[in-house]
Scaffold this active site. Structure first.
Site, short mmCIF file in Angstrom:
data_model
loop_
_atom_site.label_atom_id
_atom_site.label_comp_id
_atom_site.label_asym_id
_atom_site.label_seq_id
_atom_site.Cartn_x
_atom_site.Cartn_y
_atom_site.Cartn_z
N LYS A 14 0.59 -1.42 -0.18
CA LYS A 14 -0.27 0.53 0.15
C LYS A 14 1.18 1.17 0.15
O LYS A 14 0.57 2.42 -0.81
CB LYS A 14 -1.40 0.42 1.35
CG LYS A 14 -1.99 -1.14 1.10
CD LYS A 14 -2.50 -0.60 2.37
CE LYS A 14 -2.43 -0.47 4.06
NZ LYS A 14 -1.94 -2.75 4.14
N ARG A 89 -9.55 0.87 8.96
CA ARG A 89 -9.15 -0.53 9.46
C ARG A 89 -9.95 -0.92 10.24
O ARG A 89 -10.06 -2.35 10.63
CB ARG A 89 -7.73 -0.76 10.17
CG ARG A 89 -6.96 -0.42 9.70
CD ARG A 89 -5.42 -0.95 10.35
NE ARG A 89 -4.13 -0.96 9.97
CZ ARG A 89 -3.47 -0.64 9.64
NH1 ARG A 89 -3.97 0.05 8.99
NH2 ARG A 89 -2.35 -1.44 9.48
N ARG A 128 11.58 -5.80 4.71
CA ARG A 128 11.77 -4.66 5.28
C ARG A 128 11.96 -4.49 6.68
O ARG A 128 12.36 -3.54 7.15
CB ARG A 128 9.81 -4.05 5.23
CG ARG A 128 9.70 -2.80 5.06
CD ARG A 128 8.14 -2.37 5.06
NE ARG A 128 7.67 -2.94 6.03
CZ ARG A 128 5.41 -2.59 5.81
NH1 ARG A 128 5.30 -2.02 5.06
NH2 ARG A 128 4.82 -2.91 7.16
N ARG A 134 11.53 -0.14 11.94
CA ARG A 134 9.77 0.54 13.07
C ARG A 134 9.78 -0.73 13.49
O ARG A 134 10.47 -1.60 13.61
CB ARG A 134 8.79 -0.03 11.22
CG ARG A 134 8.87 1.46 10.28
CD ARG A 134 7.30 0.86 9.83
NE ARG A 134 6.00 0.59 9.99
CZ ARG A 134 4.76 0.33 9.03
NH1 ARG A 134 4.92 0.98 8.33
NH2 ARG A 134 3.88 -0.56 10.02
N ARG A 146 -0.02 -8.72 13.18
CA ARG A 146 -1.31 -7.78 12.81
C ARG A 146 -2.00 -8.71 11.44
O ARG A 146 -2.52 -8.00 11.27
CB ARG A 146 0.35 -6.50 12.07
CG ARG A 146 0.66 -6.27 12.69
CD ARG A 146 2.20 -5.62 12.74
NE ARG A 146 1.55 -4.08 11.06
CZ ARG A 146 2.77 -3.97 10.56
NH1 ARG A 146 4.40 -4.41 10.44
NH2 ARG A 146 2.54 -3.69 9.71
P1 AMP Z 1 1.06 0.91 9.36
O1 AMP Z 1 1.86 2.08 8.43
O2 AMP Z 1 -0.10 1.27 8.27
O3 AMP Z 1 1.06 -0.60 8.58
O4 AMP Z 1 0.21 1.09 10.03
C1 AMP Z 1 1.32 0.78 11.18
C2 AMP Z 1 0.66 0.67 12.96
O5 AMP Z 1 -0.47 1.76 13.32
C3 AMP Z 1 -0.31 -0.16 13.08
O6 AMP Z 1 0.33 -2.30 13.23
C4 AMP Z 1 -1.23 -0.27 13.71
O7 AMP Z 1 -1.55 -0.78 14.96
C5 AMP Z 1 -1.31 1.67 14.40
N1 AMP Z 1 -2.40 2.14 12.27
C6 AMP Z 1 -2.19 2.58 11.66
N2 AMP Z 1 -3.92 3.30 10.73
C7 AMP Z 1 -4.46 2.89 12.44
C8 AMP Z 1 -6.09 2.79 11.88
N3 AMP Z 1 -6.68 3.48 10.28
N4 AMP Z 1 -6.47 2.15 13.00
C9 AMP Z 1 -5.80 1.67 13.86
N5 AMP Z 1 -5.11 2.10 14.22
C10 AMP Z 1 -3.98 2.46 13.27
#
Ligand code: AMP
Length: 192
Positions: A14, A89, A128, A134, A146
């Site tokens: 994404k 999400r 990654r 991260r 996740r």
């Molecule tokens: P991402 O970079 O989108 O993979 O997000 C990393 C982490 O941030 C996720 O595993 C969640 O813990 C948190 N996170 C990101 N976006 C959301 C969302 N829309 N709702 C809840 N938690 C989020």
């Protein structure tokens, strides 16, 4: 205004594809993951609260994320459209997003779902984790959590938009440029 959701599990590409799509279509990139990581970097109270969830691979509470999106909208009033990456999400987030967009007299134009095999996802995330820095990428158990959270809490969001006839699926395996072309072909059908 054209608003797009790029949808799919952690590691499906994404972020990579969002960067290319916002450049091509002039959309504003709204990645809740990026916004949360910035809050953590800035050591804000929101960032401190979010970190405990992110480090375990859990979702940050809906009200925190929705509030963040609302203020992002306020800061980008001139946007000609948004690309949502990693948001919504949960179904509660999707419903809140619909309401916020309604206030702006717009709606979600398309949800594009990137399909990638689960083993390939874990492989990409492990890779990654070696360079992203991260905290939630480094540990394979957190990554598996996740994926589980995605299936339980986020997949119902796809059902929600399927009922609204907004979902298109795209093969997310293979070459980055080819995947980008597949996504672009679906968007062009909507925006032209
Ligand atoms: P991402 O970079 O989108 O993979 O997000 C990393 C982490 O941030 C996720 O595993 C969640 O813990 C948190 N996170 C990101 N976006 C959301 C969302 N829309 N709702 C809840 N938690 C989020």
């Amino acid at each position: 205004m054209f608003n797009l959701i790029l949808f799919g599990p952690p590691g499906c590409g994404k972020g990579t594809q969002s960067d290319k799509l916002v450049a091509k279509y002039g959309l504003v990139h709204l990645s809740t993951g990026n916004l949360l990581r910035q809050e953590i970097k800035d050591k804000t109270p929101l960032g401190l609260e979010a970190k405990s969830f992110i480090d375990k691979g859990q979702l940050v509470p809906d009200e925190v994320v929705i509030g963040m999106v609302d203020s992002y909208f306020d800061q980008h009033k001139e946007a000609k459209g948004f690309l949502f990456d990693g948001f919504p999400r949960t179904v509660a987030q999707a419903k809140a997003l619909d309401k916020l967009l309604e206030l702006k007299k717009t709606e979600i134009g398309k949800v594009l779902m990137l399909n990638v095999d689960e083993e390939e996802l874990i492989k990409r995330l492990v890779l990654r984790g070696k360079t992203s820095g991260r905290s939630d990428d480094a540990d394979e158990n957190v990554q598996r959590n996740r994926q589980a959270v995605y299936k339980k809490e986020t997949l119902p969001v796809a059902e929600y938009y399927t009922k609204l006839k907004k979902v298109g699926t795209v093969d997310g395996m293979g070459d980055i440029q080819e995947i980008f072309e597949r996504l672009s072909a679906q968007i062009d059908k909507k925006v032209k």
